[in-house]
Design a protein around this motif. Structure first.
Motif, PDB file in Angstrom:
ATOM      1  N   VAL A  28      -4.948  29.552  -7.910  1.00 44.01           N
ATOM      2  CA  VAL A  28      -5.224  29.459  -9.342  1.00 44.01           C
ATOM      3  C   VAL A  28      -3.893  29.456 -10.085  1.00 44.01           C
ATOM      4  N   MET A  29      -3.571  28.347 -10.717  1.00 44.79           N
ATOM      5  CA  MET A  29      -2.306  28.233 -11.440  1.00 44.79           C
ATOM      6  C   MET A  29      -2.378  28.988 -12.770  1.00 44.79           C
ATOM      7  N   ASN A  30      -1.214  29.230 -13.358  1.00 46.13           N
ATOM      8  CA  ASN A  30      -1.114  30.043 -14.564  1.00 46.13           C
ATOM      9  C   ASN A  30      -1.740  29.362 -15.786  1.00 46.13           C
ATOM     10  N   GLY A  31      -1.006  28.423 -16.385  1.00 47.73           N
ATOM     11  CA  GLY A  31      -1.540  27.702 -17.538  1.00 47.73           C
ATOM     12  C   GLY A  31      -1.853  28.575 -18.735  1.00 47.73           C
ATOM     13  N   ALA A  32      -1.327  29.789 -18.785  1.00 51.42           N
ATOM     14  CA  ALA A  32      -1.587  30.713 -19.895  1.00 51.42           C
ATOM     15  C   ALA A  32      -3.085  30.891 -20.127  1.00 51.42           C
ATOM     16  N   SER A  33      -3.814  31.100 -19.050  1.00 48.05           N
ATOM     17  CA  SER A  33      -5.275  31.195 -19.114  1.00 48.05           C
ATOM     18  C   SER A  33      -5.785  32.242 -18.142  1.00 48.05           C
TER      19      SER A  33
ATOM     20  N   LEU B 109       8.173  31.680  -9.227  1.00 43.82           N
ATOM     21  CA  LEU B 109       7.737  30.666 -10.179  1.00 43.82           C
ATOM     22  C   LEU B 109       8.908  29.805 -10.645  1.00 43.82           C
ATOM     23  N   ASN B 110       8.592  28.592 -11.097  1.00 44.93           N
ATOM     24  CA  ASN B 110       9.639  27.691 -11.575  1.00 44.93           C
ATOM     25  C   ASN B 110       9.922  27.915 -13.065  1.00 44.93           C
ATOM     26  N   ASP B 111      10.706  27.053 -13.670  1.00 45.18           N
ATOM     27  CA  ASP B 111      11.090  27.220 -15.072  1.00 45.18           C
ATOM     28  C   ASP B 111       9.908  27.073 -16.026  1.00 45.18           C
ATOM     29  N   ALA B 112       8.834  26.480 -15.550  1.00 43.75           N
ATOM     30  CA  ALA B 112       7.618  26.349 -16.353  1.00 43.75           C
ATOM     31  C   ALA B 112       6.661  27.516 -16.096  1.00 43.75           C
ATOM     32  N   TYR B 113       7.174  28.542 -15.413  1.00 47.79           N
ATOM     33  CA  TYR B 113       6.417  29.768 -15.138  1.00 47.79           C
ATOM     34  C   TYR B 113       5.116  29.501 -14.400  1.00 47.79           C
ATOM     35  N   ASP B 114       5.213  28.632 -13.393  1.00 50.58           N
ATOM     36  CA  ASP B 114       4.056  28.372 -12.541  1.00 50.58           C
ATOM     37  C   ASP B 114       4.544  28.014 -11.139  1.00 50.58           C
ATOM     38  N   ILE B 115       3.614  27.646 -10.265  1.00 51.84           N
ATOM     39  CA  ILE B 115       3.918  27.479  -8.839  1.00 51.84           C
ATOM     40  C   ILE B 115       4.566  26.115  -8.572  1.00 51.84           C
TER      41      ILE B 115
ATOM     42  N   TYR C 270      -1.234  19.383 -16.963  1.00 54.14           N
ATOM     43  CA  TYR C 270       0.171  19.812 -16.926  1.00 54.14           C
ATOM     44  C   TYR C 270       0.548  20.376 -15.554  1.00 54.14           C
ATOM     45  N   GLY C 271      -0.394  21.109 -14.961  1.00 55.75           N
ATOM     46  CA  GLY C 271      -0.125  21.781 -13.692  1.00 55.75           C
ATOM     47  C   GLY C 271      -0.029  20.856 -12.496  1.00 55.75           C
ATOM     48  N   PHE C 272      -0.360  19.558 -12.678  1.00 58.34           N
ATOM     49  CA  PHE C 272      -0.250  18.596 -11.581  1.00 58.34           C
ATOM     50  C   PHE C 272       0.749  17.484 -11.916  1.00 58.34           C
ATOM     51  N   ASP C 273       1.612  17.744 -12.885  1.00 60.86           N
ATOM     52  CA  ASP C 273       2.577  16.738 -13.334  1.00 60.86           C
ATOM     53  C   ASP C 273       3.877  16.900 -12.555  1.00 60.86           C
ATOM     54  N   GLU C 274       4.271  15.827 -11.868  1.00 52.07           N
ATOM     55  CA  GLU C 274       5.459  15.871 -11.013  1.00 52.07           C
ATOM     56  C   GLU C 274       6.723  16.204 -11.805  1.00 52.07           C
ATOM     57  N   LYS C 275       6.807  15.703 -13.043  1.00 53.37           N
ATOM     58  CA  LYS C 275       8.029  15.928 -13.827  1.00 53.37           C
ATOM     59  C   LYS C 275       8.175  17.385 -14.263  1.00 53.37           C
ATOM     60  N   ASN C 276       7.105  18.152 -14.151  1.00 54.63           N
ATOM     61  CA  ASN C 276       7.181  19.581 -14.442  1.00 54.63           C
ATOM     62  C   ASN C 276       7.523  20.406 -13.195  1.00 54.63           C
ATOM     63  N   GLY C 277       7.750  19.705 -12.079  1.00 55.68           N
ATOM     64  CA  GLY C 277       8.101  20.395 -10.839  1.00 55.68           C
ATOM     65  C   GLY C 277       6.905  20.809 -10.002  1.00 55.68           C
ATOM     66  N   PHE C 278       5.732  20.258 -10.340  1.00 52.92           N
ATOM     67  CA  PHE C 278       4.508  20.647  -9.643  1.00 52.92           C
ATOM     68  C   PHE C 278       4.070  19.592  -8.627  1.00 52.92           C
TER      69      PHE C 278
END
Length: 346
Positions: free
Chosen positions: A67-72, A117-123, A142-150
């Protein structure tokens, strides 16, 4: 006055992503036809969902869920409410508080996967693959976007993991979210984990609670309510976490209230000056705590700051946490807000 917490800084307007999921994530109603007499159909598998334009097929119950973060906390709370929390191998969601007794503690007790966690505070991608998931849940795309490091959905599929973006999360616009999206999330998870009966039971109970509350306040004058997050900054003004649109307004309407700032923004949140806030008649406050141990203290401080508000004169406020977001407990928010706005009806 604002504490810029890491997640709020890292995700531009993190709370715009909170409580999100996918409008087109509704289940494919044609999947369970044919072969109904077979054991597979009886068990609910295979189960197929169309999710943000991606077809996801499940042939068995996921057993390694991330379960990824996503502020949720929408996704982790939904899994816990369905009784499948023991399938979680890594959870990054937490508010630290809940309207549901024991939920915050249950979330805290879940494994985190010991991920850095990465700079986007997720996995990050490598850590995600290393967790060997068979299902990854993300609040938004957002959590599956390659440019965010995911890791992307395609990359996860290659290692045998299903993926799911929650309702309204496909385009990350939560402004049209309603309580119905919470039910979609429950139904989709019910289908994925073959516990649809539990999902329908929870949905039925929630719908009944909300209907009972709404019936009590029907026809009453609707106070103008300010909804905002305590000690949270998402813009340049003093009041950048004021709610304009989204699931919050649906909850408010069912509780017999109206949003005083509904027209202040076309998106979920308004970024307001102190002058604009001071010039608006606010009959009541709903303060949402996001990892804030004392949102009630923030509410009291605001009432002192704006003594001209009817809300200040009548000490009208309620502090809430996860029930105001996407998730399985919106009926609790409806009841608590209604009791605050219309105490004589309870």
């Amino acid at each position: 006055m604002s504490k810029k917490r890491p997640v709020a800084v890292a995700l531009a307007g993190a709370l715009c992503l909170v409580t999100t999921a996918c409008a087109d994530s509704s289940t494919d109603k044609g999947d369970d036809t044919g072969g109904k007499a077979s054991a597979a159909a009886k068990s609910g598998y295979p189960a197929t969902l169309q999710n943000c334009g991606v077809s996801e097929k499940f042939t068995k119950e996921p057993s390694r869920v991330v379960v990824m973060n996503g502020a949720s906390v929408a996704e982790v709370s939904t899994l816990l409410s369905l009784g499948v929390g023991d399938r979680i191998v890594a959870n990054q969601q937490s508010y630290g508080m809940s309207e549901v007794a024991g939920r915050a503690e249950a979330i805290k007790a879940l494994p985190t996967g010991n991920v850095k966690l990465n700079d986007a505070y997720d996995i990050p991608r490598e850590a995600m693959i290393g967790l060997r998931p068979d299902l990854v849940l993300s609040t938004t795309s957002y959590g599956f976007d390659e440019k965010n490091g995911f890791a992307t959905r395609g990359q996860l599929k290659q290692v045998g993991a299903g993926t799911y973006v929650s309702p309204q999360g496909c385009d990350q616009d939560t402004s049209k979210m309603t309580i119905a999206d919470s039910y979609t999330l429950l139904r989709d998870m019910g289908k994925i984990f073959d516990v649809s009966d539990r999902a329908e039971k929870l949905i039925g109970a929630s719908e009944k609670n909300i209907a009972d509350v709404s019936a009590k306040v029907k026809g009453e004058k609707q106070p103008k309510v300010m909804i905002l997050f305590s000690n949270m900054a998402m813009g340049g003004n003093d009041f950048s976490s004021v709610v304009a649109k989204g699931i919050y307004n649906d909850i408010l309407a069912k509780a017999g209230g109206s949003n005083a700032f509904a027209s202040a923004s076309k998106t979920s949140f308004a970024d307001l000056s102190k002058e604009k806030v001071a010039a608006t008649d606010v009959d009541a406050l709903v303060v949402i705590g996001y990892n804030d141990p004392n949102p009630a203290a923030y509410a009291k401080k605001l009432l002192k700051e704006f003594p001209q508000w009817p809300a200040a004169k009548n000490k009208k406020y309620v502090a809430l946490t996860d029930s105001m977001y996407l998730g399985p407990s919106n009926d609790l928010a409806v009841e608590k807000v209604a009791r605050m706005l219309h105490p004589d009806k309870f």
